[in-house]
Design a protein around this motif. Structure first.
Motif, PDB file in Angstrom:
ATOM      1  N   UNK A  11      26.010-154.462 -20.875  1.00  0.00           N
ATOM      2  CA  UNK A  11      25.259-155.665 -20.518  1.00  0.00           C
ATOM      3  C   UNK A  11      23.919-155.243 -19.927  1.00  0.00           C
ATOM      4  N   UNK A  12      23.014-156.215 -19.753  1.00  0.00           N
ATOM      5  CA  UNK A  12      21.698-155.885 -19.212  1.00  0.00           C
ATOM      6  C   UNK A  12      21.173-157.046 -18.384  1.00  0.00           C
ATOM      7  N   UNK A  13      20.225-156.726 -17.483  1.00  0.00           N
ATOM      8  CA  UNK A  13      19.605-157.742 -16.627  1.00  0.00           C
ATOM      9  C   UNK A  13      18.092-157.538 -16.635  1.00  0.00           C
ATOM     10  N   UNK A  14      17.369-158.628 -16.803  1.00  0.00           N
ATOM     11  CA  UNK A  14      15.903-158.603 -16.842  1.00  0.00           C
ATOM     12  C   UNK A  14      15.364-159.158 -15.531  1.00  0.00           C
ATOM     13  N   UNK A  15      14.426-158.445 -14.913  1.00  0.00           N
ATOM     14  CA  UNK A  15      13.773-158.916 -13.689  1.00  0.00           C
ATOM     15  C   UNK A  15      12.282-158.670 -13.813  1.00  0.00           C
ATOM     16  N   UNK A  16      11.500-159.470 -13.090  1.00  0.00           N
ATOM     17  CA  UNK A  16      10.050-159.279 -13.121  1.00  0.00           C
ATOM     18  C   UNK A  16       9.459-159.608 -11.765  1.00  0.00           C
ATOM     19  N   UNK A  17       8.221-159.204 -11.570  1.00  0.00           N
ATOM     20  CA  UNK A  17       7.508-159.505 -10.333  1.00  0.00           C
ATOM     21  C   UNK A  17       6.939-160.914 -10.445  1.00  0.00           C
ATOM     22  N   UNK A  18       7.781-161.903 -10.130  1.00  0.00           N
ATOM     23  CA  UNK A  18       7.386-163.298 -10.284  1.00  0.00           C
ATOM     24  C   UNK A  18       7.552-163.759 -11.718  1.00  0.00           C
ATOM     25  N   UNK A  19       7.132-164.984 -11.982  1.00  0.00           N
ATOM     26  CA  UNK A  19       7.241-165.525 -13.333  1.00  0.00           C
ATOM     27  C   UNK A  19       6.170-166.581 -13.533  1.00  0.00           C
ATOM     28  N   UNK A  20       5.750-166.747 -14.767  1.00  0.00           N
ATOM     29  CA  UNK A  20       4.779-167.782 -15.097  1.00  0.00           C
ATOM     30  C   UNK A  20       5.491-168.938 -15.795  1.00  0.00           C
ATOM     31  N   UNK A  21       4.899-170.131 -15.721  1.00  0.00           N
ATOM     32  CA  UNK A  21       5.464-171.289 -16.403  1.00  0.00           C
ATOM     33  C   UNK A  21       5.378-171.107 -17.915  1.00  0.00           C
ATOM     34  N   UNK A  22       6.129-171.926 -18.626  1.00  0.00           N
ATOM     35  CA  UNK A  22       6.139-171.873 -20.088  1.00  0.00           C
ATOM     36  C   UNK A  22       4.728-171.979 -20.658  1.00  0.00           C
ATOM     37  N   UNK A  23       3.909-172.885 -20.096  1.00  0.00           N
ATOM     38  CA  UNK A  23       2.581-173.154 -20.658  1.00  0.00           C
ATOM     39  C   UNK A  23       1.484-172.296 -20.036  1.00  0.00           C
ATOM     40  N   UNK A  24       1.851-171.250 -19.334  1.00  0.00           N
ATOM     41  CA  UNK A  24       0.877-170.363 -18.687  1.00  0.00           C
ATOM     42  C   UNK A  24       0.912-169.006 -19.376  1.00  0.00           C
ATOM     43  N   UNK A  25      -0.272-168.484 -19.701  1.00  0.00           N
ATOM     44  CA  UNK A  25      -0.345-167.163 -20.315  1.00  0.00           C
ATOM     45  C   UNK A  25      -0.404-166.082 -19.234  1.00  0.00           C
ATOM     46  N   UNK A  26       0.088-164.895 -19.577  1.00  0.00           N
ATOM     47  CA  UNK A  26       0.021-163.727 -18.694  1.00  0.00           C
ATOM     48  C   UNK A  26      -0.915-162.722 -19.350  1.00  0.00           C
ATOM     49  N   UNK A  27      -2.116-162.569 -18.782  1.00  0.00           N
ATOM     50  CA  UNK A  27      -3.160-161.758 -19.409  1.00  0.00           C
ATOM     51  C   UNK A  27      -3.373-160.461 -18.633  1.00  0.00           C
ATOM     52  N   UNK A  28      -4.572-159.911 -18.719  1.00  0.00           N
ATOM     53  CA  UNK A  28      -4.909-158.687 -17.991  1.00  0.00           C
ATOM     54  C   UNK A  28      -4.028-157.523 -18.395  1.00  0.00           C
ATOM     55  N   UNK A  29      -3.595-156.743 -17.398  1.00  0.00           N
ATOM     56  CA  UNK A  29      -2.738-155.584 -17.686  1.00  0.00           C
ATOM     57  C   UNK A  29      -1.265-155.967 -17.706  1.00  0.00           C
ATOM     58  N   UNK A  30      -0.965-157.254 -17.476  1.00  0.00           N
ATOM     59  CA  UNK A  30       0.403-157.716 -17.622  1.00  0.00           C
ATOM     60  C   UNK A  30       1.174-157.826 -16.321  1.00  0.00           C
ATOM     61  N   UNK A  31       2.395-158.329 -16.450  1.00  0.00           N
ATOM     62  CA  UNK A  31       3.284-158.539 -15.307  1.00  0.00           C
ATOM     63  C   UNK A  31       4.354-157.441 -15.292  1.00  0.00           C
ATOM     64  N   UNK A  32       4.541-156.758 -14.153  1.00  0.00           N
ATOM     65  CA  UNK A  32       5.585-155.727 -14.077  1.00  0.00           C
ATOM     66  C   UNK A  32       6.981-156.319 -14.284  1.00  0.00           C
TER      67      UNK A  32
END
Length: 520
Positions: free
Chosen positions: A296-317
């Motif tokens: 099995x696996x688990x995904x985690x991130x440093x925060x989250x953006x809404x569905x209609x929000x783009x994640x630009x720049x160097x990205x989200x860890x």
């Protein structure tokens, strides 16, 4: 082999104790450990070598001779420490298909072994008080003797180092059908100790190693002898054993960029029904899971953006925890190739800086979720045209403190509370048709949409208050998440680079991935 280092001081005394232990039914390895031998190298010798050095010639037995299970180890240092059983372990490991260069063996033993050990020691202390007085902590455990006897042979059979601690574990769970019955007298002697039962997945466990050991430590020898046989009886049946393998979790981290305004970060399911046929998590994890083959696996991130929000720049860890992976041996180039495969799945989600990290490192992912800053850009609307004075006023904002009540749009899944957040800086530029763009640096956790439109006054101050005009937000992008982790591997984008319009999508039609047959 070298002379044993044991409790006795004379050959005659040793011979007598060996004879007595043989009469109780103890096996050769248990006799040696009950004599006080604690050197691991001694137990690496074959059973025949130990018997030749320890037993008279007429008492030596072949390891192939059928024997009753030993009362001191329930047969664990007999048939379960010989080559046929080790071959069974190797077969199981090969069938499970794990990659490993080193291994450890863990043994879960019947709890009644603690009672049998105490019974044997009391028997010896009563018969040989000068030899065994105060020796309770100087006798090797069944578990240690098994590892000393079998560890080097397992290393040879598996062509992998045997270690006390390893990422790859071979677990042997031994069960003895009469274990609870042999412990039952403790219920009468210590009713309070066993009043609370430990719940297990498939029922309740009355006797645990901790509560049995605690009870035995409180019980003096005479009371124990009144309740249990000393020496313990010879078992009528061998233990049964279950063999299972597992590998410690592997963590793979990176940063992701999201160029879609109709793609959730994680699978979006409401009342058992999927709202969208895809997510950032699934696009990233598909190839990772296929490569590492975890259970099995688990995904985690440093925060989250809404569905209609783009994640630009160097990205989200982000980090993916791979639980019990079967494949773990990868070079840096292998991980780079994996990143390339992920990036071919969808042009709307791209991954960079993919790398394997340690468990200790992933704490950095959550560090400073409130203290760190994030940079956003937004296209907004106002019911009037912005003036130069408006733009200068907004540019002068430094560390503006907001009071934000939980937004109405997330109140169904977040606790109702008022949170203080800070806008560190803000810059606005005019656009046509009463529109304007803002670039802002904020404290992590700030609700940007609510800062712009006010959320019916639930965020204060807000953009509408500052401009004294009605405002709303049209589009929002995350430009950067200022978490200095994981380590940068890929080249950093130039400051002048902008988002490729081919990747940007704002409608369901734009976001259709024809090759994958998936609509985001």
């Amino acid at each position: 082999m070298d002379t044993f280092e044991i409790f006795t001081s004379s050959a005659e005394e040793t011979k007598q104790i060996v004879s007595d232990l043989q009469q109780t039914g103890c096996c050769t390895r248990c006799i040696l450990r009950l004599l006080g031998e604690l050197r691991s190298l001694t137990y690496r010798s074959s059973l025949e070598e130990i018997e030749r050095a320890l037993l008279p010639e007429d008492q030596q037995s072949s390891v192939t001779t059928n024997q009753c299970p030993c009362p001191g180890c329930l047969g664990i240092l007999q048939k379960f420490a010989e080559q046929p059983f080790l071959n069974t372990i190797v077969k199981k490991v090969r069938e499970d298909g794990y990659q490993f260069s080193a291994h450890q063996c863990s043994l879960i033993l019947p709890v009644s072994l603690a009672i049998r050990q105490k019974a044997l020691l009391l028997y010896l202390q009563k018969k040989y008080p000068d030899v065994y007085k105060g020796k309770e902590g100087s006798i090797a455990s069944v578990k240690d003797v098994w590892k000393w006897s079998c560890g080097h042979r397992m290393a040879s059979l598996l062509n992998a180092k045997f270690q006390n601690r390893s990422e790859f574990d071979i677990l042997m769970t031994f069960s003895y059908k009469d274990s609870d019955r042999e412990c039952a007298f403790l219920l009468d002697v210590f009713p309070e100790t066993f009043k609370k039962r430990k719940q297990r997945k498939f029922g309740f466990e009355t006797f645990t190693r901790s509560n049995v050991m605690a009870s035995l430590q409180q019980m003096d020898g005479s009371k124990f002898e009144d309740c249990s046989s000393c020496p313990p009886p010879i078992p009528t049946e061998d233990c049964s054993v279950d063999i299972s393998c597992s590998h410690n979790a592997v963590f793979i981290a990176g940063r992701y960029q999201k160029y879609s305004r109709e793609l959730s970060q994680t699978p979006w399911v409401v009342d058992g029904k999927r709202i969208m046929e895809g997510s950032v998590q699934e696009l990233i994890c598909e190839h990772i899971v296929n490569t590492f083959k975890p259970t099995e696996h688990r995904f985690s991130s440093s925060g989250r953006e809404d569905v209609d929000v783009r994640m630009l720049g160097i990205g989200r860890p982000f980090v993916v925890e791979l639980i019990n992976p079967h494949c773990v041996t990868f070079s840096r180039q292998d991980i780079a190739d994996l990143q390339e495969r992920i990036n071919t799945v969808s042009k709307y989600v791209q991954v960079r800086d993919l790398q394997i990290v340690s468990r200790e490192e992933i704490a950095k992912l959550k560090e400073g979720e409130i203290d760190k800053t994030k940079t956003y850009s937004a296209l907004c609307w106002c019911d009037r045209e912005l003036t130069l004075a408006d733009i200068e006023m907004l540019a002068a904002i430094k560390d503006l403190r907001l009071q934000q009540k939980t937004p109405l749009r997330v109140l169904h899944r977040r606790t109702a509370a008022t949170r203080e957040r800070t806008i560190h800086s803000l810059k606005a530029t005019k656009e046509a048709n009463n529109r304007f763009k803002i670039l802002m640096s904020t404290q992590a956790g700030t609700y940007i949409k609510e800062f712009v439109h006010g959320d019916f006054g639930r965020t204060y101050p807000n953009m509408s208050d500052l401009l004294k005009a009605e405002c709303d937000i049209i589009d929002l992008d995350v430009e950067s998440v200022d978490v200095d982790w994981p380590v940068f591997i890929d080249p950093l984008p130039q400051a002048s680079e902008t988002v490729d319009s081919e990747r940007s999508c704002n409608s369901a039609e734009d976001c259709q991935i024809k090759d994958a047959g998936v609509m985001f």
